[in-house]
Design a protein around this motif. Structure first.
Motif, PDB file in Angstrom:
ATOM      1  N   PRO A 172      34.580  52.188  15.285  1.00 15.02           N
ATOM      2  CA  PRO A 172      34.019  51.085  16.079  1.00 15.02           C
ATOM      3  C   PRO A 172      33.812  49.842  15.204  1.00 15.02           C
ATOM      4  O   PRO A 172      33.309  49.947  14.086  1.00 15.02           O
ATOM      5  N   GLU A 173      34.164  48.685  15.732  1.00 20.14           N
ATOM      6  CA  GLU A 173      33.966  47.442  14.992  1.00 20.14           C
ATOM      7  C   GLU A 173      32.491  47.124  14.806  1.00 20.14           C
ATOM      8  O   GLU A 173      32.101  46.467  13.838  1.00 20.14           O
ATOM      9  N   ALA A 174      31.633  47.602  15.715  1.00 18.93           N
ATOM     10  CA  ALA A 174      30.217  47.230  15.700  1.00 18.93           C
ATOM     11  C   ALA A 174      29.437  47.831  14.545  1.00 18.93           C
ATOM     12  O   ALA A 174      28.283  47.465  14.314  1.00 18.93           O
ATOM     13  N   MET A 175      30.018  48.752  13.806  1.00 14.53           N
ATOM     14  CA  MET A 175      29.297  49.380  12.702  1.00 14.53           C
ATOM     15  C   MET A 175      28.975  48.363  11.611  1.00 14.53           C
ATOM     16  O   MET A 175      29.757  47.466  11.323  1.00 14.53           O
ATOM     17  N   ASP A 176      27.785  48.518  10.990  1.00 19.10           N
ATOM     18  CA  ASP A 176      27.439  47.710   9.822  1.00 19.10           C
ATOM     19  C   ASP A 176      28.424  47.995   8.703  1.00 19.10           C
ATOM     20  O   ASP A 176      29.011  49.080   8.622  1.00 19.10           O
ATOM     21  N   VAL A 177      28.578  47.025   7.799  1.00 24.14           N
ATOM     22  CA  VAL A 177      29.530  47.191   6.706  1.00 24.14           C
ATOM     23  C   VAL A 177      29.162  48.391   5.838  1.00 24.14           C
ATOM     24  O   VAL A 177      30.039  49.119   5.357  1.00 24.14           O
ATOM     25  N   GLU A 178      27.838  48.636   5.656  1.00 27.85           N
ATOM     26  CA  GLU A 178      27.432  49.776   4.835  1.00 27.85           C
ATOM     27  C   GLU A 178      27.791  51.098   5.527  1.00 27.85           C
ATOM     28  O   GLU A 178      28.325  52.018   4.897  1.00 27.85           O
ATOM     29  N   ALA A 179      27.487  51.186   6.820  1.00 25.81           N
ATOM     30  CA  ALA A 179      27.788  52.413   7.556  1.00 25.81           C
ATOM     31  C   ALA A 179      29.290  52.625   7.660  1.00 25.81           C
ATOM     32  O   ALA A 179      29.786  53.753   7.518  1.00 25.81           O
ATOM     33  N   LEU A 180      30.028  51.550   7.891  1.00 29.38           N
ATOM     34  CA  LEU A 180      31.482  51.654   7.988  1.00 29.38           C
ATOM     35  C   LEU A 180      32.076  52.082   6.656  1.00 29.38           C
ATOM     36  O   LEU A 180      32.968  52.935   6.599  1.00 29.38           O
ATOM     37  N   ILE A 227      23.246  53.563  10.466  1.00 27.45           N
ATOM     38  CA  ILE A 227      22.534  52.869   9.390  1.00 27.45           C
ATOM     39  C   ILE A 227      21.165  53.486   9.157  1.00 27.45           C
ATOM     40  O   ILE A 227      20.645  53.492   8.032  1.00 27.45           O
ATOM     41  N   SER A 228      20.561  54.062  10.204  1.00 29.46           N
ATOM     42  CA  SER A 228      19.236  54.664  10.042  1.00 29.46           C
ATOM     43  C   SER A 228      19.283  55.886   9.126  1.00 29.46           C
ATOM     44  O   SER A 228      18.264  56.273   8.552  1.00 29.46           O
ATOM     45  N   GLN A 229      20.473  56.500   8.985  1.00 31.62           N
ATOM     46  CA  GLN A 229      20.598  57.656   8.104  1.00 31.62           C
ATOM     47  C   GLN A 229      20.389  57.276   6.635  1.00 31.62           C
ATOM     48  O   GLN A 229      20.104  58.148   5.799  1.00 31.62           O
ATOM     49  N   SER A 230      20.538  55.983   6.324  1.00 32.67           N
ATOM     50  CA  SER A 230      20.388  55.548   4.936  1.00 32.67           C
ATOM     51  C   SER A 230      18.971  55.078   4.612  1.00 32.67           C
ATOM     52  O   SER A 230      18.666  54.772   3.454  1.00 32.67           O
ATOM     53  N   TRP A 231      18.082  55.009   5.626  1.00 35.92           N
ATOM     54  CA  TRP A 231      16.715  54.561   5.376  1.00 35.92           C
ATOM     55  C   TRP A 231      15.947  55.603   4.569  1.00 35.92           C
ATOM     56  O   TRP A 231      16.087  56.807   4.788  1.00 35.92           O
ATOM     57  N   GLU A 232      15.130  55.125   3.648  1.00 30.23           N
ATOM     58  CA  GLU A 232      14.294  55.999   2.835  1.00 30.23           C
ATOM     59  C   GLU A 232      12.841  55.568   2.940  1.00 30.23           C
ATOM     60  O   GLU A 232      12.547  54.422   3.317  1.00 30.23           O
ATOM     61  N   ASN A 233      11.939  56.461   2.613  1.00 27.11           N
ATOM     62  CA  ASN A 233      10.518  56.134   2.650  1.00 27.11           C
ATOM     63  C   ASN A 233      10.217  54.900   1.815  1.00 27.11           C
ATOM     64  O   ASN A 233      10.735  54.740   0.698  1.00 27.11           O
ATOM     65  N   ASP A 234       9.371  54.042   2.386  1.00 23.48           N
ATOM     66  CA  ASP A 234       8.892  52.806   1.749  1.00 23.48           C
ATOM     67  C   ASP A 234       9.924  51.684   1.715  1.00 23.48           C
ATOM     68  O   ASP A 234       9.661  50.629   1.136  1.00 23.48           O
ATOM     69  N   GLN A 290      13.524  70.328   2.104  1.00 20.30           N
ATOM     70  CA  GLN A 290      12.997  69.272   2.956  1.00 20.30           C
ATOM     71  C   GLN A 290      14.101  68.263   3.256  1.00 20.30           C
ATOM     72  O   GLN A 290      14.684  67.678   2.340  1.00 20.30           O
ATOM     73  N   VAL A 291      14.375  68.074   4.528  1.00 18.59           N
ATOM     74  CA  VAL A 291      15.445  67.172   4.953  1.00 18.59           C
ATOM     75  C   VAL A 291      14.843  66.056   5.798  1.00 18.59           C
ATOM     76  O   VAL A 291      14.086  66.337   6.749  1.00 18.59           O
ATOM     77  N   PRO A 292      15.131  64.787   5.461  1.00 18.21           N
ATOM     78  CA  PRO A 292      14.572  63.688   6.259  1.00 18.21           C
ATOM     79  C   PRO A 292      14.978  63.802   7.727  1.00 18.21           C
ATOM     80  O   PRO A 292      16.145  64.037   8.040  1.00 18.21           O
ATOM     81  N   ALA A 293      13.990  63.664   8.605  1.00 16.87           N
ATOM     82  CA  ALA A 293      14.269  63.722  10.038  1.00 16.87           C
ATOM     83  C   ALA A 293      14.842  62.391  10.507  1.00 16.87           C
ATOM     84  O   ALA A 293      14.513  61.332   9.968  1.00 16.87           O
TER      85      ALA A 293
END
Length: 637
Positions: A314-322, A583-590, A517-520
């Motif tokens: 999909p073209e709509a993906m962010d460059v990082e996710a793509l 992109i949310s898969q790359s988010w980390e705490n803080d 422990q796996v991030p939800a």
């Protein structure tokens, strides 16, 4: 082939509401044999595809055949093509097929099945003409391998803008007493000077509007896709291999230059992992980005070829996710240059496009390839050992949802029919785990000095691109090159129906089962219940009302009924919600985050930090220090 599976998450949330281009150089991808060169004008198929004349989203094709001595000839299109493992029937793309003699008189033709046309008075046949339909704009996205052709194996016809020329969708082959797929093909493509073609084939015509390519046989023609678009092409070298990267982004969201760094890093790491085993002089990556707001491609993933891969996202993906998705998919496809492209059976070497007979060894073609696509990343420092274990644990979990007592070789040989075809996705799960276990056995028996890559290099030296193996002989050859224990594993867990005790093999490398422990996912509870939904009439993303929210949402002060407008200044809605999930898969705490919402009709911006919940899952950890050296050979050797 690697298919990006759209997760059930998306279905859940919406269910709440009903070269530089073609290189004009002396470098040759597939040398035409000398005997072929001598007869090139006497016994070949000449093909002209005219991209300048698009009629009702169809392209005209003209075929000039060789001379026939039979009274009748059959012109076929493939039922299946290598790498797809599905019956796609490319004849359904063809309209108005006609045959003519040298005086322009039309010869009688009749369609004999979904992919075949019988032509009468074939001795006087001078040309065949027909129109080819577009597949991208007619995909439902619901039945790849059934109703739809998987996008990277399909055709795109967008007049004056983009053409995805998978040659198996445009060009067929003749059958007399045998399939005439081993004779040369001369392909001429007429196109606008505004469009540039990218392919690993060599253009032997110097014109900017006429491209001419030679292929020594039908397989070599179909093995080389071509994408025409306004030039957005980057090239780089990995050792002495030239990488050509062509991108089509309909709305100009992404460019080849933006995505190049991740691709360069990935392919350099792959080449370092493979070493001298890969001798390609050029490799082409064709990336087509789909405009999901229109009727466009919906089958995301890639299809491998000897010296190229076709990718659709999909073209709509962010460059990082793509970039991340491109890394994983291209990694898989590039390793296909080892198997099945360099190590394969007679079923693949002499592929029967009309009545395909499948090889028994998908565990190697797709499974070992998928294993390498993960192993090389830990080997080259792109991921950690724990991340590698997590990926393998995920494959164990995924494989457990499929039939774990079905013979893998039996499934492979019958993958085009039920009940086996429904188990196909296991080639990426259990298939990769089979590769891992074989790797572990060889590492243990050789005191770490050899692994499955050594085995594949030996098989490549024994066979190679032009020397296929007999399906029935492969296990014996592998045992001879490795150890009897590998043969016991293959006969018990690959040809046999006994499930693999993965913990036994992990233990050989000092790894044992452990709670990890796996991030939800910030938008998903228990991997099955969403915290958000979508209003299809407005396309707005909404926090579900009357639902107990997770730490991510409560920490930021989100409430049920809030409309989520943007994250970190990027707007999201139904059209690019997949991008948000990725992109949310790359988010980390803080991590610092800002969210624009609409609450009770009033827009406001929330600034804060990410706080994720963690799920405790069964996983694997390195626990046995006595196996540290062997473990290091496995992951880094």
């Amino acid at each position: 082939m690697n298919k990006l599976i759209v997760t059930a998450f998306l279905a859940l949330i919406v269910s709440g509401y009903t070269a530089t281009a073609q290189m004009k150089s002396s470098v040759k991808k597939v040398p035409v044999k000398e005997e072929v060169k001598k007869d090139v004008n006497l016994n070949q198929v000449n093909v002209t595809i005219d991209l300048n004349k698009v009629n009702d989203d169809k392209v005209s094709v003209t075929i000039t055949p060789p001379k026939f001595t039979s009274n009748e000839i059959i012109y076929h299109f493939p039922k299946t093509v290598p790498g797809t493992y599905s019956s796609d029937n490319y004849g359904k793309l063809i309209d108005e097929l006609k045959a003519f003699d040298k005086n322009g008189k039309e010869l009688a033709t009749s369609k004999t099945d979904a992919n075949s046309w019988k032509i009468s008075n074939a001795k006087s046949l001078a040309k065949v003409t027909y129109y080819v339909n577009d597949t991208f704009d007619s995909e439902s996205g619901k039945g790849f391998g059934k109703e739809d052709i998987f996008s990277p194996a399909g055709t795109n016809i967008l007049e004056g803008t983009n053409f995805v020329v998978n040659n198996h969708g445009f060009v067929g082959y003749f059958e007399d007493k045998t399939q005439l797929t081993e004779i040369p093909y001369n392909l001429t493509i007429l196109h606008s000077a505004a469009l540039q073609g990218a392919t690993s084939l060599i253009d032997i015509d110097k014109s900017d509007t006429v491209d001419t390519f030679m292929a020594s046989r039908y397989f070599d023609l179909t093995d080389n896709p071509i994408m025409y678009a306004k030039a957005d092409i980057e090239t780089f070298y990995v050792d002495d291999m030239e990488i050509v990267f062509s991108v089509y982004s309909p709305n100009g969201v992404h460019t080849a230059k933006d995505l190049l760094p991740e691709l360069q890093k990935t392919m350099r790491a792959q080449k370092a992992f493979l070493g001298s085993i890969n001798a390609n002089k050029r490799y082409t990556v064709l990336l087509y980005l789909s405009d999901m707001a229109k009727n466009d491609a919906k089958g995301f993933g890639a299809l491998e070829h000897h010296t190229s891969t076709t990718v659709v996202f999909p073209e709509a993906m962010d460059v990082e996710a793509l970039g991340e998705q491109l890394k994983d998919v291209v990694s898989h496809e590039f390793f296909h240059t080892l198997t099945p492209l360099s190590v394969h059976s007679k079923e693949i070497q002499y592929f029967d496009y009309t009545n395909p007979k499948m090889s028994k060894h998908l565990w190697m073609y797709e499974g070992v390839t998928e294993y390498f696509a993960n192993l090389f990343q830990v080997n080259q420092g792109l991921i950690t050992a724990d991340e590698f274990y997590e990926r393998m644990a995920g494959k164990i979990n995924n494989a457990s949802t499929l039939n774990d007592t079905m013979s893998f070789t039996e499934m492979s040989a019958n993958v085009l029919v039920e009940p086996y075809k429904d188990q196909y996705l296991n080639v990426y799960e259990k298939g990769a785990l089979i590769g891992m276990c074989i790797d572990i056995i060889i590492r243990e028996k050789s005191d770490g000095q050899k692994g499955i890559l050594s085995m594949m290099k030996d098989l490549s030296n024994l066979y190679g691109i032009d020397k296929p193996f007999d399906d029935e002989e492969l296990f014996a050859k592998i045992i001879k090159l490795t150890y009897p224990e590998v043969g016991e594993f293959l006969n018990t867990h690959v040809a046999g129906k006994t499930p693999i005790p993965y913990e036994v093999y992990f233990a050989k490398m000092g790894v044992s089962k452990s709670k990890v422990q796996v991030p939800a996912n910030p938008f998903l509870k228990d991997k099955s219940v969403p915290f958000i939904t979508v209003n299809p009439s407005t396309k707005e993303i909404i926090v579900l009302p009357e639902t107990k929210l997770n730490s991510f949402m409560t920490t930021l002060g989100l409430k049920g009924g809030d409309i989520l407008l943007s994250f970190n200044d990027k707007a999201y809605n139904l059209d690019n919600i997949y991008d948000l999930i990725m992109i949310s898969q790359s988010w980390e705490n803080d991590d610092v985050i800002n969210i624009k919402i609409k609450r009770d009709g009033v827009e406001q911006t929330i600034n804060g930090k990410v706080k994720l919940d963690f799920d405790e899952e069964d996983g694997y950890k390195f626990t046995d220090e006595s196996k540290k050296v062997l473990n290091n050979y496995w992951l880094k050797g």
